[in-house]
Design a protein around this motif. Sequence first.
Motif, PDB file in Angstrom:
ATOM      1  N   ASP A  50     -95.489 -46.181 -34.165  1.00 23.18           N
ATOM      2  CA  ASP A  50     -94.949 -45.968 -32.689  1.00 23.18           C
ATOM      3  C   ASP A  50     -93.473 -46.308 -32.338  1.00 23.18           C
ATOM      4  N   ASP A  69     -90.141 -49.663 -27.879  1.00 25.39           N
ATOM      5  CA  ASP A  69     -91.616 -50.500 -28.110  1.00 25.39           C
ATOM      6  C   ASP A  69     -91.883 -51.825 -28.289  1.00 25.39           C
ATOM      7  N   HIS A  75     -94.154 -50.168 -23.472  1.00 27.71           N
ATOM      8  CA  HIS A  75     -95.342 -50.204 -22.669  1.00 27.71           C
ATOM      9  C   HIS A  75     -96.099 -51.487 -22.977  1.00 27.71           C
ATOM     10  N   HIS A  76     -95.345 -52.624 -23.273  1.00 29.04           N
ATOM     11  CA  HIS A  76     -96.170 -53.922 -23.385  1.00 29.04           C
ATOM     12  C   HIS A  76     -95.934 -54.570 -22.117  1.00 29.04           C
ATOM     13  N   THR A  79     -95.265 -45.760 -27.017  1.00 28.30           N
ATOM     14  CA  THR A  79     -93.940 -45.682 -26.362  1.00 28.30           C
ATOM     15  C   THR A  79     -93.394 -44.049 -26.816  1.00 28.30           C
ATOM     16  N   ASP A 112    -100.712 -45.081 -32.092  1.00 31.02           N
ATOM     17  CA  ASP A 112    -101.173 -46.299 -31.229  1.00 31.02           C
ATOM     18  C   ASP A 112    -102.339 -46.202 -30.422  1.00 31.02           C
TER      19      ASP A 112
END
Length: 338
Positions: free
Chosen positions: A30, A94, A120-121, A140, A172
Motif C-alpha cells: 500500500d 500511508d 487511513h491509520h 491509502t 491491504d
Amino acid sequence: MNLEDINKIKELLSTPQKIAIIPHKNPDGDAIGSTLGLWHYLKNAGHDATVVSPNDSPKFLKWMPGCDAILNFEKENSQAKNALSEATLIFTLDFNDFGRVGQMEQFLEDATAQFVMIDHHQAPSDYAVVTYSDVTMSSTCEMVYHFIDYLGDSDKVTPEMANCLYTGIMTDTGSFRFRSTTSKTHVVAGHLIDKGAKNSDINNAIYNTNSPSRLHLLGCALKNMVILDEYSTAYITLSQDELDLYKYKKGDTEGFVNYGLTLEGIKFAVIFIENREEGIIKISFRSQGNFSVNKFARTYFEGGGHDNAAGGKSDLSLKETAARFLSILPEFKNELVN
Ligand SMILES: [Mn+2]
C-alpha cells in the motif's frame, strides 16, 4: 476530503511544484503502490515529483512501474536529503506521524515545504495543511484514487497508476477479504481494472514468489503455533535461531500471523519474532470482529495500527514476552469469547 481541502489542493497544484512523496519505513504494497500511483499522477500533471523512501522496498514490489526511480534514504542519502530540502510540497502517504520514517524524521521536521497527508491509520498528527485522513478506508491506494477523482481527474488514470493503486488495495485488504473492504473498494478496483490494472498478473507477482526456505520457515512457524481455545486466541513464536536455520530474508514472515485466524473460532492471532540485532521481539497482531488489536498493542506493546491489524514490540526475551502476553489475556477473556 471536504470541499475546502479539495480547493486548497487545487490551489497548491495550480502551478508546477517540486514535490517529495514519502511512504513509511519498511514500506508495504500500500505504501509503495500509493506513493508511486500519486507520483505518476503528479508527474503527468507537470510537477517535478520524487518518491523518497526511508529504506528499501521489498523484492516482491520491485516490478512496480516507477519503483526504480524511488530514492532510498539509506542508500542515496544526499540525493534524498536534497529532494526533501528543495521540495515546496511534501505528501506523506500511508502513515500519519513523523515517528514512522526512521532516520528521515528530523529532515521532515526541518523541511520548509507544506505537507499533505493521505492516510487511513488512527490518530493523525497535526503537521499538514491538508489532512486527508479516513480510518474507514481499505487502503491509502483507495484514497489516492478518490483524491484524483476529487480533483476531477479520474479519466487521467493511466495503466501505470492503475497497476500501482490496485496493488495496494489488494495487499491491504488481504485480496478483498478484510472487513475494511467496502462496495466502494470494489468499485474503485473495477475502475482500475478498466484503466489497465492487470489484476491476475499483480496477484501472481505479489503472492506467488515463495522460496523453498520461506515455505520451510512457514512450516516451522505453524508447528510452533499455540492454540488457546479458552481465549479464542492463537499465537506463534519464531526465535532468531529458527530464522537463521531457514535462511530468513526480510519479508519472509509477511502474512504468517494471519494463519491463526484461519482456525475455526479463533478471533485473535499474534506472532512474536525475535530480532537479535535490534535486541527486541517484533510483534504482529490480527483480529476478527470487534476486538481492537490497535488498543491492545498501544496499551501493552508500544505499538498500534488498525482495529484488526496492528504491530508492537517488546524488550523482554521471546519466552518472557510470550509469558507476559499470556498474563494479560485473562483481562480480555469476556471480549474475546463473546
Ligand atoms: Mn495502508
